[in-house]
Write a protein that holds these residues in place. Structure first.
Motif, mmCIF file in Angstrom:
data_model
loop_
_atom_site.group_PDB
_atom_site.id
_atom_site.type_symbol
_atom_site.label_atom_id
_atom_site.label_comp_id
_atom_site.label_asym_id
_atom_site.label_seq_id
_atom_site.Cartn_x
_atom_site.Cartn_y
_atom_site.Cartn_z
ATOM 1 N N LYS A 118 37.565 68.412 6.180
ATOM 2 C CA LYS A 118 38.321 69.061 5.092
ATOM 3 C C LYS A 118 37.913 68.517 3.725
ATOM 4 C CE LYS A 118 42.250 65.878 5.529
ATOM 5 N NZ LYS A 118 43.709 65.799 5.723
ATOM 6 N N TYR A 119 37.502 67.246 3.659
ATOM 7 C CA TYR A 119 37.093 66.699 2.373
ATOM 8 C C TYR A 119 35.777 67.330 1.897
ATOM 9 C CZ TYR A 119 40.570 63.210 3.685
ATOM 10 O OH TYR A 119 41.725 62.596 4.081
ATOM 11 N N TYR A 120 34.867 67.541 2.832
ATOM 12 C CA TYR A 120 33.584 68.157 2.471
ATOM 13 C C TYR A 120 33.768 69.622 2.088
ATOM 14 C CZ TYR A 120 28.711 69.612 2.800
ATOM 15 O OH TYR A 120 27.467 70.132 2.521
ATOM 16 N N GLN A 121 34.659 70.329 2.776
ATOM 17 C CA GLN A 121 34.864 71.745 2.486
ATOM 18 C C GLN A 121 35.531 71.956 1.128
ATOM 19 O OE1 GLN A 121 33.585 74.099 4.231
ATOM 20 N NE2 GLN A 121 32.818 72.714 5.803
ATOM 21 N N LYS A 122 36.363 71.014 0.695
ATOM 22 C CA LYS A 122 37.045 71.150 -0.591
ATOM 23 C C LYS A 122 36.223 70.606 -1.757
ATOM 24 C CE LYS A 122 41.687 70.931 1.394
ATOM 25 N NZ LYS A 122 42.976 70.188 1.411
ATOM 26 N N LEU B 265 30.578 72.676 -5.089
ATOM 27 C CA LEU B 265 29.191 72.838 -4.658
ATOM 28 C C LEU B 265 28.263 71.847 -5.354
ATOM 29 C CD1 LEU B 265 27.232 74.530 -2.959
ATOM 30 C CD2 LEU B 265 26.985 76.065 -4.913
ATOM 31 N N LEU B 266 28.538 71.524 -6.616
ATOM 32 C CA LEU B 266 27.685 70.606 -7.356
ATOM 33 C C LEU B 266 27.757 69.185 -6.821
ATOM 34 C CD1 LEU B 266 25.769 70.351 -9.807
ATOM 35 C CD2 LEU B 266 27.785 69.823 -11.196
ATOM 36 N N LEU B 267 28.897 68.815 -6.223
ATOM 37 C CA LEU B 267 29.098 67.440 -5.751
ATOM 38 C C LEU B 267 28.908 67.292 -4.237
ATOM 39 C CD1 LEU B 267 32.282 66.538 -7.821
ATOM 40 C CD2 LEU B 267 29.895 66.071 -8.386
ATOM 41 N N LYS B 268 28.538 68.364 -3.547
ATOM 42 C CA LYS B 268 28.403 68.279 -2.093
ATOM 43 C C LYS B 268 27.272 67.361 -1.636
ATOM 44 C CE LYS B 268 30.767 72.276 -0.277
ATOM 45 N NZ LYS B 268 30.699 73.472 0.594
ATOM 46 N N TYR C 146 26.437 64.518 -2.854
ATOM 47 C CA TYR C 146 26.966 63.162 -2.934
ATOM 48 C C TYR C 146 28.012 62.911 -1.845
ATOM 49 C CZ TYR C 146 24.822 63.924 -7.466
ATOM 50 O OH TYR C 146 23.932 64.228 -8.460
ATOM 51 N N MET C 147 28.862 63.907 -1.608
ATOM 52 C CA MET C 147 29.839 63.768 -0.531
ATOM 53 C C MET C 147 29.158 63.700 0.827
ATOM 54 S SD MET C 147 32.916 63.375 0.416
ATOM 55 C CE MET C 147 33.837 63.702 -1.090
ATOM 56 N N ARG C 148 28.075 64.455 1.004
ATOM 57 C CA ARG C 148 27.331 64.400 2.263
ATOM 58 C C ARG C 148 26.729 63.015 2.476
ATOM 59 N NH1 ARG C 148 22.411 68.492 3.274
ATOM 60 N NH2 ARG C 148 24.096 69.972 2.913
ATOM 61 N N SER C 149 26.180 62.429 1.424
ATOM 62 C CA SER C 149 25.596 61.089 1.547
ATOM 63 C C SER C 149 26.666 60.047 1.846
ATOM 64 C CB SER C 149 24.849 60.718 0.268
ATOM 65 O OG SER C 149 23.790 61.619 0.027
ATOM 66 N N ILE C 150 27.840 60.186 1.225
ATOM 67 C CA ILE C 150 28.914 59.223 1.457
ATOM 68 C C ILE C 150 29.424 59.318 2.887
ATOM 69 C CG2 ILE C 150 31.278 58.637 0.790
ATOM 70 C CD1 ILE C 150 30.560 59.474 -2.049
ATOM 71 N N LEU C 151 29.527 60.541 3.422
ATOM 72 C CA LEU C 151 30.074 60.722 4.765
ATOM 73 C C LEU C 151 29.062 60.410 5.864
ATOM 74 C CD1 LEU C 151 32.092 64.035 4.218
ATOM 75 C CD2 LEU C 151 32.989 61.707 4.368
ATOM 76 N N LEU C 152 27.799 60.773 5.658
ATOM 77 C CA LEU C 152 26.799 60.629 6.709
ATOM 78 C C LEU C 152 26.019 59.318 6.618
ATOM 79 C CD1 LEU C 152 25.330 64.259 6.878
ATOM 80 C CD2 LEU C 152 27.228 63.268 8.165
#
Length: 231
Positions: A88-92, A95-98, A100-106
């Motif tokens: 849910k955090y990645y979906q919310k 698009l510009l910050l995805k 960075y969120m992908r790197s933080i999560l994975l």
């Protein structure tokens, strides 16, 4: 069967005229003819098209996530990327910050390492360039905090202990280095922001490429060599 409306003649009575009365009569059909409502022509013209089944929400979200998996690093992490469809955090995330969120999560550890490396790189290289420019052209930047300049003079004095007088004026070199140090300290927030913005791409194209090359070299070295039998 079709029905048509037939107007009956006006009936008169002793009292006066009555209202018009309409009656329905069945339209006779000829034997052997098929009604239009059951004819094949009607079924061909008004045949309903099959409704397309909508994909489940989970599959649609997974398709959107996998759409961006184009690089070799994304293909290697394809199993982990699929889990982002239900995050849910990645979906919310916008698009510009995805990225960075992908790197933080994975890949949280390589992401932090990338920030640290970029912060040092973006601090040391500009410091050396500014030191050279300030020393060559005798530039004194205005509006620098005095406490940071004093700290820079102290660091440069301790760092240039083995300064050779043939290289130039030591005091001038110390002051130029102090001004460069103070300028980098003032630009510290901008340097950190730049390091965070470049971290996902540095991890993807530099750290992953180096680790992939080392892994391939190790596997090539570890692979047993096949001997050709001599007849």
């Amino acid at each position: 069967m079709f029905r048509i409306l037939v107007k009956q003649p006006i009936l008169r009575s002793s009292i006066g005229f009555k209202s018009n009365i309409y009656a329905t009569q069945k339209f006779t059909t000829f034997p052997g003819l098929r009604s239009f409502s059951t004819s094949p022509t009607l079924s061909l013209i008004y045949k309903r098209s099959a409704k397309l089944k909508k994909a489940p929400v989970e599959m649609e979200e997974e398709r959107k996530v996998l759409k961006d998996a184009r690089t070799a690093s994304d293909i290697e992490d394809i199993a982990k990327i699929k889990t982002l469809a239900n995050n849910k955090y990645y979906q919310k995330t916008p698009l510009l910050l995805k990225p960075y969120m992908r790197s933080i999560l994975l890949r949280p550890a390589p992401f932090i390492i990338s920030i640290a490396i970029l912060q040092q790189f973006l601090s040391i290289i500009p410091f050396l360039l500014l030191w050279y420019l300030f020393d060559q052209y005798e530039i004194k930047p205005p509006m620098l905090p005095e406490n940071i300049v004093t700290k820079g003079i102290e660091l440069m004095h301790n760092g240039l202990v083995n300064w050779d007088s043939e290289q130039g004026d030591k005091h001038r070199a110390e002051m130029s280095g102090a001004y460069a140090y103070a300028t980098i300290r003032v630009l510290g927030p901008l340097i950190w922001l730049s390091a965070i913005m470049l971290a996902p791409f540095f991890d993807q194209f530099v750290i992953r490429s180096i680790s992939r090359a080392l892994k391939n070299s190790f596997n090539r070295f570890k692979a047993p060599k096949t001997k050709i039998p001599v007849e």
